[in-house]
Design a protein around this motif. Sequence first.
Motif, PDB file in Angstrom:
ATOM      1  N   GLY A   1      22.110  30.031 -18.273  1.00 26.63           N
ATOM      2  CA  GLY A   1      22.259  31.292 -17.547  1.00 26.63           C
ATOM      3  C   GLY A   1      23.657  31.563 -17.012  1.00 26.63           C
ATOM      4  O   GLY A   1      23.867  32.525 -16.282  1.00 26.63           O
ATOM      5  N   VAL A   2      24.641  30.729 -17.396  1.00 26.64           N
ATOM      6  CA  VAL A   2      26.026  30.921 -16.929  1.00 26.64           C
ATOM      7  C   VAL A   2      26.922  31.156 -18.136  1.00 26.64           C
ATOM      8  O   VAL A   2      26.844  30.449 -19.141  1.00 26.64           O
ATOM      9  N   VAL A   3      27.816  32.151 -18.032  1.00 26.29           N
ATOM     10  CA  VAL A   3      28.775  32.450 -19.090  1.00 26.29           C
ATOM     11  C   VAL A   3      29.917  31.442 -19.014  1.00 26.29           C
ATOM     12  O   VAL A   3      30.504  31.229 -17.943  1.00 26.29           O
ATOM     13  N   HIS A   4      30.220  30.810 -20.151  1.00 31.32           N
ATOM     14  CA  HIS A   4      31.312  29.828 -20.247  1.00 31.32           C
ATOM     15  C   HIS A   4      32.295  30.285 -21.309  1.00 31.32           C
ATOM     16  O   HIS A   4      31.913  30.842 -22.336  1.00 31.32           O
ATOM     17  N   ILE A   5      33.586  30.004 -21.061  1.00 29.23           N
ATOM     18  CA  ILE A   5      34.653  30.290 -22.023  1.00 29.23           C
ATOM     19  C   ILE A   5      35.286  28.964 -22.414  1.00 29.23           C
ATOM     20  O   ILE A   5      35.545  28.124 -21.567  1.00 29.23           O
TER      21      ILE A   5
ATOM     22  N   GLU B   1      30.799  21.622 -18.069  1.00 22.42           N
ATOM     23  CA  GLU B   1      32.131  22.107 -18.412  1.00 22.42           C
ATOM     24  C   GLU B   1      32.983  20.974 -18.985  1.00 22.42           C
ATOM     25  O   GLU B   1      33.689  21.159 -19.975  1.00 22.42           O
ATOM     26  N   GLU B   2      32.906  19.832 -18.366  1.00 20.05           N
ATOM     27  CA  GLU B   2      33.696  18.685 -18.822  1.00 20.05           C
ATOM     28  C   GLU B   2      33.270  18.249 -20.219  1.00 20.05           C
ATOM     29  O   GLU B   2      34.096  18.009 -21.094  1.00 20.05           O
ATOM     30  N   GLN B   3      31.961  18.165 -20.435  1.00 24.11           N
ATOM     31  CA  GLN B   3      31.442  17.718 -21.722  1.00 24.11           C
ATOM     32  C   GLN B   3      31.783  18.707 -22.837  1.00 24.11           C
ATOM     33  O   GLN B   3      32.145  18.305 -23.936  1.00 24.11           O
ATOM     34  N   LEU B   4      31.676  20.004 -22.573  1.00 21.44           N
ATOM     35  CA  LEU B   4      31.883  21.010 -23.606  1.00 21.44           C
ATOM     36  C   LEU B   4      33.309  21.556 -23.658  1.00 21.44           C
ATOM     37  O   LEU B   4      33.649  22.316 -24.568  1.00 21.44           O
ATOM     38  N   GLY B   5      34.122  21.203 -22.689  1.00 22.92           N
ATOM     39  CA  GLY B   5      35.485  21.729 -22.660  1.00 22.92           C
ATOM     40  C   GLY B   5      35.523  23.211 -22.365  1.00 22.92           C
ATOM     41  O   GLY B   5      36.341  23.941 -22.925  1.00 22.92           O
ATOM     42  N   THR B   6      34.634  23.669 -21.490  1.00 21.40           N
ATOM     43  CA  THR B   6      34.551  25.085 -21.170  1.00 21.40           C
ATOM     44  C   THR B   6      34.856  25.325 -19.693  1.00 21.40           C
ATOM     45  O   THR B   6      34.939  24.392 -18.901  1.00 21.40           O
ATOM     46  N   ILE B   7      34.978  26.594 -19.359  1.00 28.78           N
ATOM     47  CA  ILE B   7      35.171  27.022 -17.978  1.00 28.78           C
ATOM     48  C   ILE B   7      34.079  28.029 -17.661  1.00 28.78           C
ATOM     49  O   ILE B   7      33.873  28.994 -18.409  1.00 28.78           O
ATOM     50  N   ALA B   8      33.361  27.800 -16.566  1.00 29.90           N
ATOM     51  CA  ALA B   8      32.311  28.725 -16.151  1.00 29.90           C
ATOM     52  C   ALA B   8      32.959  29.994 -15.601  1.00 29.90           C
ATOM     53  O   ALA B   8      33.917  29.927 -14.828  1.00 29.90           O
TER      54      ALA B   8
ATOM     55  N   GLU C   1      35.956  31.575 -27.508  1.00 29.80           N
ATOM     56  CA  GLU C   1      34.537  31.301 -27.687  1.00 29.80           C
ATOM     57  C   GLU C   1      33.833  31.485 -26.350  1.00 29.80           C
ATOM     58  O   GLU C   1      34.268  30.956 -25.327  1.00 29.80           O
ATOM     59  N   VAL C   2      32.757  32.253 -26.371  1.00 29.72           N
ATOM     60  CA  VAL C   2      31.959  32.496 -25.168  1.00 29.72           C
ATOM     61  C   VAL C   2      30.540  32.027 -25.449  1.00 29.72           C
ATOM     62  O   VAL C   2      29.963  32.357 -26.483  1.00 29.72           O
ATOM     63  N   ARG C   3      30.010  31.249 -24.520  1.00 26.16           N
ATOM     64  CA  ARG C   3      28.632  30.756 -24.646  1.00 26.16           C
ATOM     65  C   ARG C   3      27.923  30.925 -23.323  1.00 26.16           C
ATOM     66  O   ARG C   3      28.541  30.834 -22.261  1.00 26.16           O
TER      67      ARG C   3
ATOM     68  N   ASP D   1      22.938  41.972 -26.250  1.00 26.92           N
ATOM     69  CA  ASP D   1      23.065  40.684 -25.566  1.00 26.92           C
ATOM     70  C   ASP D   1      23.884  39.650 -26.328  1.00 26.92           C
ATOM     71  O   ASP D   1      23.600  38.462 -26.283  1.00 26.92           O
ATOM     72  N   GLU D   2      24.932  40.088 -26.983  1.00 25.32           N
ATOM     73  CA  GLU D   2      25.902  39.179 -27.580  1.00 25.32           C
ATOM     74  C   GLU D   2      27.097  39.139 -26.640  1.00 25.32           C
ATOM     75  O   GLU D   2      27.421  40.136 -25.985  1.00 25.32           O
ATOM     76  N   TYR D   3      27.744  37.978 -26.581  1.00 28.91           N
ATOM     77  CA  TYR D   3      28.879  37.789 -25.681  1.00 28.91           C
ATOM     78  C   TYR D   3      30.126  37.478 -26.488  1.00 28.91           C
ATOM     79  O   TYR D   3      30.080  36.684 -27.437  1.00 28.91           O
ATOM     80  N   TYR D   4      31.245  38.103 -26.107  1.00 24.32           N
ATOM     81  CA  TYR D   4      32.511  37.918 -26.803  1.00 24.32           C
ATOM     82  C   TYR D   4      33.638  37.766 -25.790  1.00 24.32           C
ATOM     83  O   TYR D   4      33.547  38.283 -24.672  1.00 24.32           O
TER      84      TYR D   4
END
Length: 114
Positions: free
Chosen positions: A108-112, A5-12, A102-104, A43-46
């Motif tokens: 196996g974990v969804v990150h925003i 999360e820190e490296q990518l700037g995302t939130i799980a 952006e959702v990735r 299986d696309e995430y938005y």
Amino acid sequence: MTAVEEQLGTIAVCPADRLIPGRGVAALLPDGRQVAVFRTTSDEYYGLSNVDPFGKAAVLSRGIIGDSAGVPTVSSPLLKQRFDLRTGVCLDDESVRIRVYEVRVIDGVVHIRP
């Protein structure tokens, strides 16, 4: 915050397998914003703001996922306006746009990305 999360700037948000294809869920960000996270049947995430700009309620995560001429959409459960899941543009009133997140899926974990 994890190293990813820190490296990518995302939130799980949650494990990806907890999201049902063809449905949405609401996620609360640390700053209080609500994000509607959708998993399509392909299986696309938005991610979009969860607030319906017409009804002024946080309900888009409960909307109906669909397709309009190849465009993945969500229809608001309130007044049925359709929003492009990729851009946030309202297909019924193109002057209205909601925020896209952006959702990735990472390991196996969804990150925003807020």
